[in-house]
Enzyme design. Structure first.
Site, PDB file in Angstrom:
ATOM      1  N   GLY A 263       0.766  -1.241   0.000  1.00  0.00           N
ATOM      2  CA  GLY A 263       0.000   0.000   0.000  1.00  0.00           C
ATOM      3  C   GLY A 263       0.794   1.286   0.000  1.00  0.00           C
ATOM      4  O   GLY A 263       0.227   2.358  -0.238  1.00  0.00           O
ATOM      5  N   CYS A 377      -9.662   3.373 -30.016  1.00  0.00           N
ATOM      6  CA  CYS A 377     -10.959   3.892 -30.432  1.00  0.00           C
ATOM      7  C   CYS A 377     -11.834   4.122 -29.212  1.00  0.00           C
ATOM      8  O   CYS A 377     -12.777   3.356 -28.960  1.00  0.00           O
ATOM      9  CB  CYS A 377     -11.613   2.886 -31.369  1.00  0.00           C
ATOM     10  SG  CYS A 377     -11.778   3.585 -32.975  1.00  0.00           S
TER      11      CYS A 377
HETATM   12  C1  LIG Z   1      -3.429  -8.447  -1.128  1.00  0.00           C
HETATM   13  C2  LIG Z   1      -2.572  -7.392  -1.696  1.00  0.00           C
HETATM   14  N1  LIG Z   1      -1.301  -7.305  -1.256  1.00  0.00           N
HETATM   15  C3  LIG Z   1      -0.464  -6.377  -1.758  1.00  0.00           C
HETATM   16  C4  LIG Z   1      -0.868  -5.481  -2.730  1.00  0.00           C
HETATM   17  C5  LIG Z   1       0.123  -4.495  -3.258  1.00  0.00           C
HETATM   18  O1  LIG Z   1      -0.238  -3.223  -3.032  1.00  0.00           O
HETATM   19  P1  LIG Z   1       0.721  -2.023  -3.480  1.00  0.00           P
HETATM   20  O2  LIG Z   1       1.059  -2.234  -4.895  1.00  0.00           O
HETATM   21  O3  LIG Z   1      -0.083  -0.835  -3.236  1.00  0.00           O
HETATM   22  O4  LIG Z   1       1.920  -2.080  -2.587  1.00  0.00           O
HETATM   23  C6  LIG Z   1      -2.180  -5.535  -3.201  1.00  0.00           C
HETATM   24  C7  LIG Z   1      -2.633  -4.593  -4.228  1.00  0.00           C
HETATM   25  O5  LIG Z   1      -3.718  -4.518  -4.655  1.00  0.00           O
HETATM   26  C8  LIG Z   1      -3.064  -6.528  -2.670  1.00  0.00           C
HETATM   27  O6  LIG Z   1      -4.309  -6.645  -3.099  1.00  0.00           O
END
Ligand SMILES: Cc1ncc(COP(=O)(O)O)c(C=O)c1O
Length: 456
Positions: A263, A377
């Site tokens: 995240g 398109c």
């Molecule tokens: C379960 C899970 N882990 C990790 C991630 C990775 O998140 P990020 O790319 O924001 O670090 C995601 C992204 O959707 C996820 O769904």
């Protein structure tokens, strides 16, 4: 004139997610852009456009930043796990594995890619809110730990473990009820999410798992969303997860793995200001450590699952400019030779990026505002609603930064447009890590039924 000042900013070499550009970006004496010691113009002459490029040093620095920070701030065992949905390939699997990271996969395809790339099976975790029987069997056969997302997963795993007649370790994913400020499509930790068990259901779930013969609850997982700049939600998450470990103990489960998801955001544009990888890991580690100490709990193995912050800043995409269309008093469209099929993020999430001309990166003599359109398109196929660029013409190259994550992995063949090639650049060498598709490749899976052939 708006100078591309992000090209002049001091590069944070320890935490690539805080830069717009790959850490090896430079402007050569001839005033042209280079990355990984390679002239972009020369790469295009050899490999054509659109072209995805990944910078190895940026990738390795991001992996190391997670590994080092976990070792620095977390006293127990730890493992950063690369979320391969961000960019899944044999190359990426191999690279993260060579840096000691694990990998998270959400389909048989991603699992297979990880194994082919050399990720050890004990370092892979398998996610998904609707895993097929075949995918579950594949994971079990390959000794890959499954993150149980719902009762449907649980039932099938119980059945498999009974058939196998031996213990099966599982993790469970739950939604901690944490709100964070990001796009609703990439917000996953609030109560209203398709992923994971609701926190209010966990006692029922713990009792259910206790009632199985062979399922062993080994770990907890939560992921609250993507492209997050705040630290507070992850601090809260650490505390909540430790509380859940304590709740599970009452049902006889000794959870010793905590996976806090990914995240951490990256800097796509100058107004983005994400925390560093070090700060993020410090926050989550301290929160888990404090909560464990307060409750006299042994430190569980701490895992996190970054995707975007490992690979996004390492990636750039190069397009060639084609048509111009000036609508007096309204805007000038500048069309490039790619768009929503190689980068669906702008049309999906209204995502913003930074870009420059390859041969005039600083935007000297910029006086033009353009809308950069893709070639598909679809009126919404626009990569930049408005961007200032120096005078440019058909045939000039545009470099878009921050495209390493959720571009190639979300790409499509819409309008039967072949996917671009992907290159790895390192110390002046460029190597292909994904071949360019051709229109003929796209015909490979088309079948004309026999009776239609006869009619022709
Ligand atoms: C379960 C899970 N882990 C990790 C991630 C990775 O998140 P990020 O790319 O924001 O670090 C995601 C992204 O959707 C996820 O769904």
């Amino acid at each position: 004139m708006e100078e591309k000042s992000f090209l002049k900013q001091k590069i944070d070499k320890e935490s690539p997610n805080r830069n717009i550009v790959p850490v090896t970006t430079s402007i050569e004496v001839d005033g042209k852009l280079s990355v990984g010691g390679c002239s972009i113009e020369e790469l295009v002459n050899k490999y054509d456009t659109p072209l995805y490029i990944l910078d190895e040093i940026t990738l390795r620095k991001s992996c190391k930043a997670y590994k080092n920070a976990l070792e620095k701030y977390y006293p127990g065992k730890s493992l950063p796990i690369y979320a391969s949905k961000a960019n899944s390939s044999i190359f990426m699997s191999n690279l993260v594995s060579s840096e000691g990271l694990g990998l998270d996969a959400v389909s048989e395809g991603e699992l297979l890619t990880a194994l082919k790339g050399g990720v050890p099976n004990e370092k892979i975790v398998f996610h998904g809110n609707n895993k097929s029987d075949k995918e579950i069997e594949f994971a079990v056969r390959n000794n890959i730990k499954i993150i149980v997302d719902n009762d449907y997963d649980l039932k099938r795993l119980e059945k498999i473990s009974n058939l196998l007649n031996h213990d099966l370790e599982i993790m469970i994913r739950f939604t901690p009820g944490i709100e964070c400020h990001t796009h609703e499509y990439i917000r996953t930790g609030s109560f209203d999410s398709k992923f994971g068990f609701g926190i209010e259901y966990l006692n029922t779930l713990f009792a259910k798992i206790s009632g199985t013969k062979y399922l062993k609850l080994k770990g907890l997982h939560a992921h609250i969303g993507s492209q997050i700049f705040e630290l507070e939600p992850h601090k809260d998450l650490g505390e909540i997860m430790v509380k859940v470990i304590l709740a599970a103990k009452k049902f006889g489960h000794n959870i010793d793995e905590l996976n806090v998801g990914g995240g951490l955001g990256i800097k796509y544009t100058e107004s983005d200001d994400p925390p560093s990888i070090d700060e993020w890991v410090k926050t989550i580690s301290s929160s888990v450590v404090e909560a464990c100490k307060k409750n006299n709990l042994e430190f569980p193995t701490l895992m996190c699952e970054p995707g975007r912050s490992i690979v996004s800043t390492a990636g750039i995409t190069i397009y060639k400019i084609g048509a111009f269309k000036e609508i007096p008093g309204i805007r000038t469209y500048l069309s490039v030779d790619g768009g929503m099929s190689d980068n669906p993020r702008p049309i999906t999430y209204q995502s913003n990026y930074s870009a420059c001309l390859v041969n005039n990166p600083f935007n000297i003599d910029s006086k033009n505002k353009y809308t950069v359109a893709g070639k598909h398109c679809e009126s919404g196929d626009v990569l930049f609603k408005e961007i200032e660029l120096a005078d440019c013409k058909t045939g000039d190259l545009i470099c878009v930064f921050g495209t390493g994550a959720y571009n190639i992995s979300m790409s499509s063949n819409y309008n039967r447009i072949p996917r671009p090639a992907a290159l790895l650049v390192h110390e002046g060498e460029a190597e292909i890590i994904q071949k360019r598709e051709s229109p003929f490749d796209l015909l490979k899976y088309d079948v004309l039924p026999d009776r239609f052939i006869k009619r022709n």
